[in-house]
Design an enzyme around this catalytic site. Structure first.
Site, PDB file in Angstrom:
ATOM      1  N   GLY A   1      47.684  32.385  56.271  1.00  0.00           N
ATOM      2  CA  GLY A   1      46.417  33.046  55.929  1.00  0.00           C
ATOM      3  C   GLY A   1      45.214  32.146  56.133  1.00  0.00           C
ATOM      4  O   GLY A   1      44.080  32.588  56.017  1.00  0.00           O
ATOM      5  N   VAL A   2      45.422  30.877  56.433  1.00  0.00           N
ATOM      6  CA  VAL A   2      44.408  29.871  56.724  1.00  0.00           C
ATOM      7  C   VAL A   2      43.150  29.946  55.843  1.00  0.00           C
ATOM      8  O   VAL A   2      42.045  29.712  56.318  1.00  0.00           O
ATOM      9  CB  VAL A   2      44.024  29.818  58.231  1.00  0.00           C
ATOM     10  CG1 VAL A   2      45.247  29.606  59.098  1.00  0.00           C
ATOM     11  CG2 VAL A   2      43.285  31.060  58.715  1.00  0.00           C
ATOM     12  N   CYS A   3      43.317  30.234  54.565  1.00  0.00           N
ATOM     13  CA  CYS A   3      42.177  30.263  53.638  1.00  0.00           C
ATOM     14  C   CYS A   3      41.100  31.235  54.070  1.00  0.00           C
ATOM     15  O   CYS A   3      39.908  30.973  53.882  1.00  0.00           O
ATOM     16  CB  CYS A   3      41.541  28.890  53.477  1.00  0.00           C
ATOM     17  SG  CYS A   3      42.428  27.838  52.365  1.00  0.00           S
ATOM     18  N   SER A   4      41.488  32.322  54.728  1.00  0.00           N
ATOM     19  CA  SER A   4      40.488  33.290  55.149  1.00  0.00           C
ATOM     20  C   SER A   4      40.940  34.681  54.730  1.00  0.00           C
ATOM     21  O   SER A   4      41.384  35.472  55.551  1.00  0.00           O
ATOM     22  CB  SER A   4      40.316  33.225  56.664  1.00  0.00           C
ATOM     23  OG  SER A   4      39.368  34.179  57.066  1.00  0.00           O
TER      24      SER A   4
END
Ligand SMILES: *Cc1c(COP(=O)(O)O)cnc(C)c1O
Length: 776
Positions: free
Chosen positions: A345-348
């Site tokens: 989810g790469v912090c997004s």
């Protein structure tokens, strides 16, 4: 550090004075690095970009009437979290920001009163590299001047500044607060900054905390008074000792960066070039059948139009048959090959949901299942749960890009044409049935939910998705309730609302007028982990003789609703798929002896017919085979098949005796099949053929039949009114009794797929109108 004694700032000693002077020089040098005029901007050192966001938040949290928060969909998690302290908050997409610049308030016509509004957005998305206009700050400032509470803008430039010049040359256009992380630009030191537009400094007046370094004089004891430092803004915000060694290292970092890479403009054009190569390379990878290997969520990087994409590319990989490649598998292989990619989810949170087209309930469900199964299961219900992200920086070189593209090609491009299972041909003589209805019964023994005709429905090992995941259990004994004892359960109608991520339950009877409004519970499997209001307790229950551990909802409105309608103290319980131990059950269905006889006669007949099909292995009925098929809360098997031709014949007998025909819902089937458009036989030719089948294909999916379904008087509950009748059990007992037991409908389960994954095997679905092909 070798040649100077660096003292802790804020004291009069010469090592301290030296450090203080260096810090102030570096502060100005950094402002110039971002083309920010020190007359219009101040720079506040913080630990990282997130700490910068929190410093701004600290000021807004202290506004007298709180603040309202607007954040763009592409925001980093660190900016999303600010909403938790806002009075009201709203997540906006590009269109909503544009509408706002045209005067349409994102909070609608009645924005709550708050002392200030804060708007956050990313200069460049760290998910897909998309860039957003710096001018939004200016445009919004101008459209909202007339509104009562002042607007401030917070720009997250952490991703943009890593590979591009951040140009704050025009203070009218600049955001009020800009956060950056220096390690992302220089690699070292680990530090961040908030660049504050001086015109916005009043926002910090509300900040209440002070610490060593941010205050001049403090009185404690009898009197309470303090004088904050007020000469420079940064003085009043940098609590405690600054990381002065790190700040001094920043001076060196600026020198070394310039020596190695030249200007940020050069870094920008270098990375833009590499990023275009990467984009075209990945987009150009095709399987032998012509299907693309990568599904890209980023667009091509451009340097002519400054508002395009930075060197961040996200994608997912599919095999030649359309199945998604697991992110964790990809990451493991990439790591072995010395590529450092990020997956997930790469912090997004907003960006990933938009890229993958996930609904909120799916994210909750994914979260819940991740909770249980760990992160290796990253393809859920045929959709990836995150992305693969490659980022390019000043240190990347062209051969890195080439190597990465060849790596993806070498491991994921399929050279050979794979032959997928073709759909059943619509050839009239082999096809006599098609799917006429799909029903799921979310709450055991309550009314069914008809799958809409145009929806492809997931088939799981435990049965159709969402079938019998919930049940009602007696509050005292833990026994699952059934229509046999509580026929009014037929009037409790659950429906699956995927847009809102809830299971809605309505009551359609007459007796309890106050219950007509119904209730709803979240679809996510571990709702208590997401919503503390839906407390759930694991407790021991009994379903069809099995001791199980179900999760009981401890929500009074929910349980009162069911208890009042049925007149028995009961609670709603959940039994989600994927459980272990007492959180799972196994099918009990078996081939019945009337079917075995039939099988033997079919075998004989086939042998006597030249050119007939070879006999297929008979359905598994040994204990060990049956143990393999899991079920949720259904009585005996994952899926129940009902043939409307059999029903027609049954109804003819009922009507002949003067009775009322019954509908297919009486038998609570999941898949209702009936004569297809190409079928030439009459109902009586096609009735009860299912008794002799061993396997089925429906559309692209295979099913194993598990034996006829034994019936009881529950088939006599009228599913519309909840009243008990005599039929169809009386007629069934005359026409469908074998060895003293009554049978109607057939148990079955989805057959596991072995071999190459395809889109259809990774996410098996069926839909109405699918052609049914049976094997004897
Ligand atoms: C890295 C990053 C952050 C977080 O930065 P930290 O220095 O780790 O706090 C925030 N936003 C974006 C766009 C980022 O790329």
């Amino acid at each position: 550090m070798m040649s100077n004694l660096l003292g802790n700032p804020h004291s009069a000693s010469s090592p301290s004075q030296y450090t203080t002077a260096r810090i102030e020089d570096i502060r100005v040098r950094l402002l110039h690095f971002f083309n920010a005029d020190p007359a219009h901007f101040d720079l506040v050192f913080v630990a990282n970009a997130t700490a910068g966001v929190k410093l701004v938040l600290e000021a807004f949290r202290c506004q007298r009437d709180g603040f309202n928060y607007v954040y763009h969909q592409a925001c980093h998690t660190s900016l999303v979290g600010v909403r938790e302290e806002a009075k009201e908050s709203v997540c906006v997409d590009d269109a909503a920001v544009h509408a706002w610049t045209q005067g349409r308030n994102p909070f609608g016509r009645h924005p709550g009163t708050a002392s200030a509004v804060l708007f956050s957005y990313s200069a460049q998305s760290h998910l897909d590299g998309r860039r957003y206009p710096l001018s939004w700050s200016h445009d919004l400032r101008h459209t909202t001047v007339s509104s009562s509470s002042p607007l401030y803008t917070l720009l997250d430039a952490a991703s943009l500044a890593a590979t591009s010049p951040l140009n704050l040359g025009n203070s009218e256009f600049a955001p009020d607060f800009t956060v950056v992380s220096f390690y992302k630009i220089f690699g070292f030191p680990d530090l961040g900054a908030v660049i504050v537009r001086r015109q916005a400094k009043d926002a910090f007046k509300a900040r209440r905390y002070f610490g060593g370094g941010t205050v001049d004089t403090v009185l404690c004891g009898k009197e309470r008074w303090h004088a904050p430092k007020s000469h420079y803004l940064h003085e009043s915000l940098e609590d405690g000792t600054l990381p002065f060694h790190n700040i001094i290292a920043l001076d060196t970092a600026l020198d070394v960066h310039r020596e190695l890479f030249g200007s940020m403009a050069q870094v920008a054009s270098h990375t833009a070039y590499l990023s275009r190569q990467m984009f075209h390379g990945l987009a150009g990878l095709k399987h032998a059948n012509g299907e693309p290997v990568c599904v890209l969520y980023s667009s091509e990087a451009g340097d002519r139009d400054k508002l395009q994409h930075g060197p961040v590319i996200s994608f997912n990989i599919r095999n030649a048959s359309g199945a998604w490649v697991s992110l964790s598998e990809f990451e493991k292989l990439a790591a072995l090959k010395n590529f450092h990619v990020r997956t997930g989810g790469v912090c997004s949170p907003g960006g990933v949901v938009a890229a993958l087209g996930l609904q909120p309930w799916e994210v909750r469900r994914n979260f819940s299942s991740g909770f249980r199964c760990g992160t290796d299961q990253d393809i859920i219900a045929g959709k990836p749960t995150g992305v693969i992200r490659v980022s390019l920086g000043a240190v990347s070189i062209a051969s890195d890009v080439d190597r990465f593209i060849s790596f993806v090609g070498e491991f994921y491009r399929e050279e050979k044409q794979t032959i997928a299972l073709p759909p059943v041909s619509r050839c009239p003589d082999s096809v006599r049935f098609e799917v006429q209805g799909i029903m799921v019964y979310p709450i055991k023994s309550c009314a069914g939910f008809a799958v809409p005709p145009d929806v492809s429905w997931e088939v799981k090992p435990e049965g159709l998705a969402w079938d019998r995941e919930w049940c009602l259990v007696h509050e005292g004994t833990g026994q699952a309730l059934s229509q046999k004892r509580y026929p009014e359960m037929a009037l409790i109608r659950p429906s699956l609302d995927f847009d809102n991520g809830v299971l809605r339950v309505r009551y359609t009877g007459q007796r309890h007028k106050d219950m007509l409004e119904g209730i709803s519970v979240p679809l996510s499997a571990n709702p208590w982990a997401i919503d503390s209001n839906s407390a759930v307790r694991t407790s021991s229950s009994r379903v069809c003789g099995d001791e199980i551990d179900a999760q009981n909802y401890a929500v009074p409105e929910v349980n009162e609703f069911f208890s009042a309608i049925l007149g028995v103290p009961c609670v709603l319980a959940r039994f989600p798929p994927g459980g272990q131990g007492r959180s799972m059950r196994h099918a009990k269905a078996r081939i019945q002896s009337h079917q075995k006889k039939l099988e033997r006669s079919i075998e004989k007949e086939n042998r006597s017919m030249p050119g007939s099909f070879p006999t297929l292995p008979s359905p598994p009925d040994s204990d060990s085979e049956r143990k393999k098929s899991r079920i949720l809360l259904s009585n005996e098997s994952p899926i129940l098949l009902v043939n409307t031709a059999s029903l027609d014949v049954l109804n003819d007998s009922i009507v002949a005796k003067g009775g009322q025909p019954v509908g297919p819902t009486a038998f609570r089937g999941n898949i209702i099949i009936g004569p297809s458009r190409w079928s030439e036989g009459t109902s009586s030719d096609l009735a009860y053929l299912e008794d002799g089948w061993s396997s089925l294909r429906i559309g692209m999916q295979r099913f194993q039949l598990m034996g006829s379904c034994r019936r009881c008087q529950m088939v006599c509950v009228d599913q519309e009114t909840g009243e008990k009748r005599e039929e169809p059990f009386v007629t069934l007992a005359k026409t469908r009794r074998f060895d003293g037991k009554v049978y109607f409908g057939t148990h079955m389960r989805h057959e596991d797929h072995s071999g190459t994954q395809t889109k259809e095997t990774q996410f098996p679905t069926i839909r109405m109108g699918d052609v049914v092909h049976a094997d004897p």
